[in-house]
Write a protein that holds these residues in place. Sequence first.
Motif, PDB file in Angstrom:
ATOM      1  N   PHE A   1       0.854  -1.184   0.000  1.00  0.00           N
ATOM      2  CA  PHE A   1       0.000   0.000   0.000  1.00  0.00           C
ATOM      3  C   PHE A   1       0.896   1.243   0.000  1.00  0.00           C
ATOM      4  N   ALA A   2       0.316   2.375  -0.306  1.00  0.00           N
ATOM      5  CA  ALA A   2       1.082   3.621  -0.424  1.00  0.00           C
ATOM      6  C   ALA A   2       1.391   4.157   0.970  1.00  0.00           C
ATOM      7  N   ARG A   3       2.497   3.739   1.536  1.00  0.00           N
ATOM      8  CA  ARG A   3       2.844   4.102   2.908  1.00  0.00           C
ATOM      9  C   ARG A   3       3.083   5.604   3.070  1.00  0.00           C
ATOM     10  N   GLU A   4       3.463   6.258   1.990  1.00  0.00           N
ATOM     11  CA  GLU A   4       3.710   7.697   2.098  1.00  0.00           C
ATOM     12  C   GLU A   4       2.410   8.494   2.261  1.00  0.00           C
ATOM     13  N   ARG A   5       1.265   7.818   2.104  1.00  0.00           N
ATOM     14  CA  ARG A   5      -0.026   8.492   2.223  1.00  0.00           C
ATOM     15  C   ARG A   5      -0.855   7.930   3.390  1.00  0.00           C
ATOM     16  N   VAL A   6      -0.136   7.480   4.416  1.00  0.00           N
ATOM     17  CA  VAL A   6      -0.782   6.963   5.624  1.00  0.00           C
ATOM     18  C   VAL A   6      -0.307   7.773   6.823  1.00  0.00           C
ATOM     19  N   GLY A   7      -1.258   8.321   7.592  1.00  0.00           N
ATOM     20  CA  GLY A   7      -0.925   9.141   8.752  1.00  0.00           C
ATOM     21  C   GLY A   7      -1.321   8.489  10.061  1.00  0.00           C
ATOM     22  N   VAL A   8      -0.848   9.075  11.162  1.00  0.00           N
ATOM     23  CA  VAL A   8      -1.076   8.542  12.503  1.00  0.00           C
ATOM     24  C   VAL A   8      -1.447   9.679  13.441  1.00  0.00           C
ATOM     25  N   ILE A   9      -2.587   9.541  14.112  1.00  0.00           N
ATOM     26  CA  ILE A   9      -2.992  10.505  15.135  1.00  0.00           C
ATOM     27  C   ILE A   9      -3.367   9.724  16.389  1.00  0.00           C
ATOM     28  N   VAL A  10      -2.748  10.085  17.492  1.00  0.00           N
ATOM     29  CA  VAL A  10      -2.948   9.354  18.747  1.00  0.00           C
ATOM     30  C   VAL A  10      -3.511  10.300  19.792  1.00  0.00           C
ATOM     31  N   GLY A  11      -4.639   9.929  20.371  1.00  0.00           N
ATOM     32  CA  GLY A  11      -5.184  10.670  21.493  1.00  0.00           C
ATOM     33  C   GLY A  11      -4.580  10.150  22.784  1.00  0.00           C
TER      34      GLY A  11
ATOM     35  N   HIS B   1      -7.807  14.700   1.156  1.00  0.00           N
ATOM     36  CA  HIS B   1      -6.951  13.889   0.284  1.00  0.00           C
ATOM     37  C   HIS B   1      -5.465  14.132   0.559  1.00  0.00           C
ATOM     38  N   ARG B   2      -5.172  14.546   1.810  1.00  0.00           N
ATOM     39  CA  ARG B   2      -3.765  14.585   2.210  1.00  0.00           C
ATOM     40  C   ARG B   2      -3.248  13.180   2.458  1.00  0.00           C
ATOM     41  N   CYS B   3      -4.179  12.281   2.835  1.00  0.00           N
ATOM     42  CA  CYS B   3      -3.833  10.883   3.087  1.00  0.00           C
ATOM     43  C   CYS B   3      -4.911   9.996   2.480  1.00  0.00           C
ATOM     44  N   ASP B   4      -4.539   8.745   2.232  1.00  0.00           N
ATOM     45  CA  ASP B   4      -5.494   7.762   1.724  1.00  0.00           C
ATOM     46  C   ASP B   4      -5.891   6.757   2.795  1.00  0.00           C
ATOM     47  N   MET B   5      -5.129   6.702   3.874  1.00  0.00           N
ATOM     48  CA  MET B   5      -5.441   5.803   4.985  1.00  0.00           C
ATOM     49  C   MET B   5      -4.896   6.445   6.253  1.00  0.00           C
ATOM     50  N   MET B   6      -5.639   6.288   7.358  1.00  0.00           N
ATOM     51  CA  MET B   6      -5.227   6.894   8.624  1.00  0.00           C
ATOM     52  C   MET B   6      -5.358   5.892   9.761  1.00  0.00           C
ATOM     53  N   LEU B   7      -4.400   5.993  10.661  1.00  0.00           N
ATOM     54  CA  LEU B   7      -4.474   5.281  11.933  1.00  0.00           C
ATOM     55  C   LEU B   7      -4.874   6.284  12.999  1.00  0.00           C
TER      56      LEU B   7
ATOM     57  N   GLY C   1      -6.470   1.610  22.081  1.00  0.00           N
ATOM     58  CA  GLY C   1      -7.087   1.054  20.883  1.00  0.00           C
ATOM     59  C   GLY C   1      -6.761   1.881  19.658  1.00  0.00           C
ATOM     60  N   PHE C   2      -6.770   1.222  18.497  1.00  0.00           N
ATOM     61  CA  PHE C   2      -6.536   1.894  17.221  1.00  0.00           C
ATOM     62  C   PHE C   2      -7.554   1.395  16.208  1.00  0.00           C
ATOM     63  N   VAL C   3      -7.928   2.292  15.303  1.00  0.00           N
ATOM     64  CA  VAL C   3      -8.743   1.910  14.152  1.00  0.00           C
ATOM     65  C   VAL C   3      -8.031   2.387  12.889  1.00  0.00           C
ATOM     66  N   VAL C   4      -8.245   1.665  11.806  1.00  0.00           N
ATOM     67  CA  VAL C   4      -7.729   2.053  10.496  1.00  0.00           C
ATOM     68  C   VAL C   4      -8.886   2.602   9.688  1.00  0.00           C
ATOM     69  N   LEU C   5      -8.697   3.804   9.139  1.00  0.00           N
ATOM     70  CA  LEU C   5      -9.767   4.498   8.437  1.00  0.00           C
ATOM     71  C   LEU C   5      -9.400   4.726   6.970  1.00  0.00           C
ATOM     72  N   LYS C   6     -10.400   4.578   6.106  1.00  0.00           N
ATOM     73  CA  LYS C   6     -10.253   4.903   4.690  1.00  0.00           C
ATOM     74  C   LYS C   6     -11.547   5.533   4.184  1.00  0.00           C
ATOM     75  N   ARG C   7     -11.443   6.321   3.147  1.00  0.00           N
ATOM     76  CA  ARG C   7     -12.662   6.789   2.495  1.00  0.00           C
ATOM     77  C   ARG C   7     -13.463   5.573   2.026  1.00  0.00           C
ATOM     78  N   LEU C   8     -14.770   5.603   2.262  1.00  0.00           N
ATOM     79  CA  LEU C   8     -15.601   4.432   1.980  1.00  0.00           C
ATOM     80  C   LEU C   8     -15.484   3.963   0.531  1.00  0.00           C
ATOM     81  N   PRO C   9     -15.564   4.842  -0.466  1.00  0.00           N
ATOM     82  CA  PRO C   9     -15.432   4.348  -1.843  1.00  0.00           C
ATOM     83  C   PRO C   9     -14.101   3.634  -2.093  1.00  0.00           C
ATOM     84  N   ASP C  10     -13.039   4.117  -1.453  1.00  0.00           N
ATOM     85  CA  ASP C  10     -11.728   3.467  -1.623  1.00  0.00           C
ATOM     86  C   ASP C  10     -11.719   2.093  -0.964  1.00  0.00           C
TER      87      ASP C  10
END
Length: 891
Positions: free
Chosen positions: A115-125, A228-234, A278-287
């Motif tokens: 997968f395009a790792r350069e377009r995956v971000g991480v935000i931790v609360g 569209h800064r990222c395609d997948m987020m943690l 806990g963590f969830v992986v998020l993507k735009r639904l159409p993707d």
Amino acid sequence: MKNPDVAIIGIACLFPGAEDKDAYWRNIIRKTYHLADAPAEWSEPYYDPRQSTPRIDSGRIYTRKVGLFGELAKFNPLEFGIPPSALAGADPGHFIALKLARDALWDAGYATRPFARERVGVIVGRGANPHRADVTGIQYGLVLDQTMALCRQFFPNAREDTLRKLQEALKRDLPKVGNEQAPFLVSNVTSGRIANRLDLMGPNYIVDGACASGLIAADLAISDLMAHRCDMMLAGGIQASMPPQVYMLFSALGALSSTDVRPFDEAANGTLLSEGAGFVVLKRLPDAVRDGDRIYAVIKGIGIASDGKAQGLLAPRLEGEALALRRAYERTGIDPATVDLVEAHGTGIPLGDLTEIQALTSVFGPRAGRIPHCALGSVKSMIGHCIPAAGIASLIKISLSLYHKVLPPTLCERVNPELGITATPFYINTELRPWIHGAPTPRRAGIDAFGFGGINAHAILEEFPDIPVSNYAGITASFTKKPTHRQGVDSRDKDPAPKTLASPVDSPPDHPPDAIGQNHVWATWPTEMLVFAGEDRAAVFSSVQRLLEQLQDNPPESLARLGYTLSRQAHDGGCRLAIIARGSDDLIEKLSFAHKKLADEKTTRIVSIKKGVYYAKDKTPDGKLAFLFSSEGSQYPDMLSDLCLYFPKIRGWFDFLDATYPRAIALNRLIFPPPTGLADSDREWMAAQLLSDGVAGESVTTSSFALYELLHDFGIGCDMMVGHSSGEHVALRVSGKAKTRSLDDFQKELRALNDVYAQLETNHGVMSGTLLSVGGVAWTVVEELQEAFPGAVYLVADNCPSQMILFTKNEVTEAVTGKLKSLGALWIELPFNRCYHTPLYEKGARALDAFYGEKLEPGESDVDVYSCNTTEPYPPDAAVLHKLATEQWVK
């Protein structure tokens, strides 16, 4: 402007009592409580139960109940290229977050998938609460220096070399800290470490929104996806350390419970804190759809608001909470009335719980009608309040609830009447229940997360229909199937690898999920069936003895795995033993019982329904098997609810029922009443409604179709069918004797039939009276009663030589029952009162005759359906089919 939907495609978590998402979900549905007294090394010397609300500078806490990870917190640094020495004295949150982020990606299917790792971000609360690394840093600096200064003050004559030795001795008691530990002392490196070790090149940062941190992290992640800064987020939330110093603050505020966490309970007296992550992986639904990702749930939107100016900084404010709710529903355009489940913030602090109920009601509105429609719960009742990870705990719980289509339970013994919930659309859901839903909108749920300092968030989630909604959870209409002949079921060459009744979740990896439980593999079943087979009694006895010997010292880790293994062997041999067990101890007890019975060479059969132990010398019993389809009167609250939980097709039929008869009071709420939130008068009214026209027959018919499909899928067939009253119509349908071309056509026919009943009710076409179930008297008594009360007593059902159903007009009921009493008869008044199967139902029969003439089309079937009037099979002739189906209503 409404944003596109976001899919949750991966989940990983660690909470008290749960090492992963499967254990977390299992604990929720089993209603297990995971808060306990902390070990002495945690609570000493701080614990002092005599101080109910100590000052923060007292350094004391009045409870030591807490939710800790304990031995469940495991991390192998070598998996991530981290030297083991780096762990000493470091913040455990870094390691747990890294592991869970990796596990969430794996759960999403991206362990080896590119997968395009350069377009995956991480935000931790995560919060600014003290943790182990903080304490270590403070001890090396401030505490150690203060301690040495005090020593010099109290012992001015001490030699300097002695003081240096003392300082070195104190250092030796501290965790070793070197340069490699330095990054783990800095909180924001939590997300940076994830991006570094997992090679992700999108944005990474932490956010502190107190108890709302998890939902705020998800909201920020959604923003990056939508831009569209990222395609997948943690997105995640973490509270990996719960030191007693945090308890000191909450003790000073008087916020901690002295007993247990019980949100919305009459006994609620505060909250308890816990570790959690806990963590969830998020993507735009159409993707996500395009990429074939598994989708747990869809985030429709999140509303966020602050409390604004209030009397106190830490007290909850109704206006701020309600604003977050309104923003969520306005942003998404979703009507709160379509939401069936809300995961509350629900801390167990009475003022907070009351304010939350008021805020929810201000947006959802007051209760419409007598039955509440929206379940309310809080996972804090089971795991406590894990502060910045609280929002992610709720997000994961609701995602799994939507995915598995069940309403999860919350722990609450007695709902607090001061909350006024009976005036709201909510009820506290205290039991695991099927989420029946036939509405045109998908299943929807809301999540509250309200933080210290007045930051509030509300998320709206929706199920992702992995199959078209019109299919009603994948049910295959019974009339499209050929009935299964019983005589073919026992053929050994029919299925050399028979289906197992072991829970699919515990089946070996090479065993595909059974089609019966497809799309619903989510929990071990409450019981397992273990089957032994052999050529003779001695062979079965020997198998039981061997297993007993093994289990004495080595209890099985999983009864499901053991059951699966045995089932792979159980198709050989004519002698069979089946044991239904709830656990290892139960299994050993029942095996011992069977062992003792089978030791007797004369044993040819064991039938112990109470114990759940069955043995037969020949697996094919003599005689034939009939399916009997029952009629109204056999319905009851929560019928088939347990099967709905484990078999999607069963639940799908009730979804179908709910969609077939849309009305102000949904049938699903009458059949599956809420466990709380109802007055006694409301429950009595609901029970009466369940027996009424337009509900009774429909609910039983639905159950009959559902059970028939389940038996069909298990390969269990019959030699013949018979139906009582409306059950005869069901038998004609499932057998194929009466043809229905499609599920949509069947739905239209059911609605048309319901209209017939409604018109009869409106036009007083059905006489009411009293139905009596009578036993213990000869059939001649009926003739005597009919002679004594001409035109007022009718035989409805001749069930057997000494048991029958009578219909009496109300004016003679007392005299009839008096006569029965004098004869020593056994009788009971049935809870419904219609004159079916008597000449008094002539108007109804004429209406049904017209309906059958239009809708009852003959079909083909290899299974006979017997008429209850002629005691003969229905003939294939269309005219006779029509005539018999109509006449049974007046005979």
